[in-house]
Design an enzyme around this catalytic site. Structure first.
Site, mmCIF file in Angstrom:
data_model
loop_
_atom_site.group_PDB
_atom_site.id
_atom_site.type_symbol
_atom_site.label_atom_id
_atom_site.label_comp_id
_atom_site.label_asym_id
_atom_site.label_seq_id
_atom_site.Cartn_x
_atom_site.Cartn_y
_atom_site.Cartn_z
ATOM 1 N N CYS A 53 0.845 -1.191 0.000
ATOM 2 C CA CYS A 53 0.000 0.000 0.000
ATOM 3 C C CYS A 53 0.879 1.240 0.000
ATOM 4 O O CYS A 53 2.077 1.168 0.291
ATOM 5 C CB CYS A 53 -0.893 0.041 1.245
ATOM 6 S SG CYS A 53 -1.815 -1.480 1.562
ATOM 7 N N ARG A 65 -4.803 7.028 0.782
ATOM 8 C CA ARG A 65 -3.917 5.888 0.538
ATOM 9 C C ARG A 65 -4.437 5.035 -0.610
ATOM 10 O O ARG A 65 -5.604 5.142 -1.019
ATOM 11 C CB ARG A 65 -3.813 5.046 1.797
ATOM 12 C CG ARG A 65 -5.124 4.491 2.373
ATOM 13 C CD ARG A 65 -5.454 3.070 1.930
ATOM 14 N NE ARG A 65 -4.459 2.113 2.271
ATOM 15 C CZ ARG A 65 -4.356 1.542 3.486
ATOM 16 N NH1 ARG A 65 -5.240 1.824 4.427
ATOM 17 N NH2 ARG A 65 -3.407 0.652 3.714
ATOM 18 N N ASN A 82 0.803 -2.613 5.508
ATOM 19 C CA ASN A 82 1.501 -3.855 5.787
ATOM 20 C C ASN A 82 2.970 -3.612 6.135
ATOM 21 O O ASN A 82 3.661 -2.815 5.487
ATOM 22 C CB ASN A 82 1.423 -4.793 4.584
ATOM 23 C CG ASN A 82 0.164 -5.639 4.605
ATOM 24 O OD1 ASN A 82 -0.496 -5.773 5.636
ATOM 25 N ND2 ASN A 82 -0.180 -6.216 3.463
#
Length: 324
Positions: free
Chosen positions: A2, A16, A79
């Site tokens: 991401c 995002r 992540n």
């Protein structure tokens, strides 16, 4: 994988991309001020700031991926696999589970100073939401209109980094990502001058050669550099339309297309959605992989003094405007 970013024109924007090979059934979710949050170690909170963000709602509980609150603070978890190590429950500390971190912060903090004060007495623990939904390995960007920080919980404890670029991706840890920007300090949006050798008559044969060497692959370190360069050299008008358009273009520079990142045989990571929040006005805008039309949800069109979640399933399927 991401990418998250902040952006400021007249208003403050936060958003995002979420890149993954499948969706959990994400929804724009508004938690009004009286929605009860049951924290595993910190008891029940019946009153808090209103929150709007992208979440997977499980058993009536919003598991937020990213969100803003009514005070203009934004937060996103990305992540951080292999590096995230959560802390043990400790008496005398605020023990907050990973999945509760976003509502814990956004429910109480009106600015980054209050965020820092809350983090100072907090343990980020690995208590899972359920057997089916174990703790995700994440790190976080938290920002208001004045600054941004990165929070990483690792084997040697919790680290809180000032984030001067207002960008976060995945591995390696944030300090390494910032150090790697040194590799690109010679890049510029302007055309380059020949400093290779005075004896050679070298010329720019194309526009954009000042940024030659800016990475374009999909790795997290390359996406960090690409979005940092794009964002920090970005120019936009102050209107809402110009601002959100530019923000989507910034994150579009690292959009992941199906087929380019194979994570298993026949499975590909794609940009499931891209978000852009006007944190000053409480509006959550988004696009999805199959729908490039910008869709918006205004938290102030909900009853923010209510106690029930407001849930808005994502609009999927390309929206094509026919001219004839």
């Amino acid at each position: 994988m991401c990418t998250a970013a902040t952006y400021k024109t007249k208003d403050f924007y936060f958003g995002r991309t979420l890149d993954y090979e499948f969706s959990y059934g994400d929804e724009i979710t508004v938690a009004p001020r009286k929605f009860p949050f049951e924290f595993r170690h910190m008891g029940k909170r019946n009153s808090h700031y209103a929150i709007i963000g992208m979440a997977h709602v499980a058993g009536g509980y919003p598991l937020y991926y990213d969100a803003i609150n009514e005070k203009g603070v934004g937060m996103a978890g990305l992540n951080f696999v292999g590096n995230a190590v959560y802390q043990a429950v400790e008496a005398g500390r605020d023990n907050v589970a990973q999945f509760e971190f976003i509502p814990w912060i956004l429910g109480q903090c009106a600015d980054l100073d209050e965020v820092r004060a809350l983090l100072d007495r907090m343990n980020l623990v690995g208590t899972p939401f359920s057997e089916q939904l174990p703790s995700a390995q994440l790190h976080w960007i938290i920002a208001d209109r004045n600054a941004a920080i990165t929070v990483e919980c690792m084997a040697d404890g919790m680290h809180i980094h000032e984030n001067p670029v207002g960008v976060l991706t995945n591995n390696p840890p944030f300090e390494t990502q910032m150090f790697l920007l040194n590799n690109y300090q010679g890049l510029s949006p302007k055309q380059p001058e020949n400093t290779f050798a005075e004896q050679l008559q070298l010329q720019s044969y194309s526009r954009g050669m000042g940024a030659l060497g800016l990475p374009g692959d999909l790795s997290s370190a390359s996406r960090f550099a690409k979005v940092a360069f794009t964002k920090m050299n970005s120019k936009s008008g102050d209107s809402e339309a110009e601002s959100i358009s530019q923000f989507f273009h910034i994150l579009g520079s690292v959009d992941q297309q199906r087929g380019c990142c194979e994570v298993a045989d026949g499975k590909y990571e794609i940009t499931l959605y891209t978000s852009c929040c006007n944190a000053d006005k409480g509006i959550y805008y988004y696009t999805t992989y199959d729908n490039h039309q910008i869709t918006g949800v205004d938290m102030y069109h909900c009853d923010l003094d209510g106690s029930e979640l407001f849930r808005y399933p994502l609009v999927q399927g390309e929206q094509i405007h026919w001219m004839n």
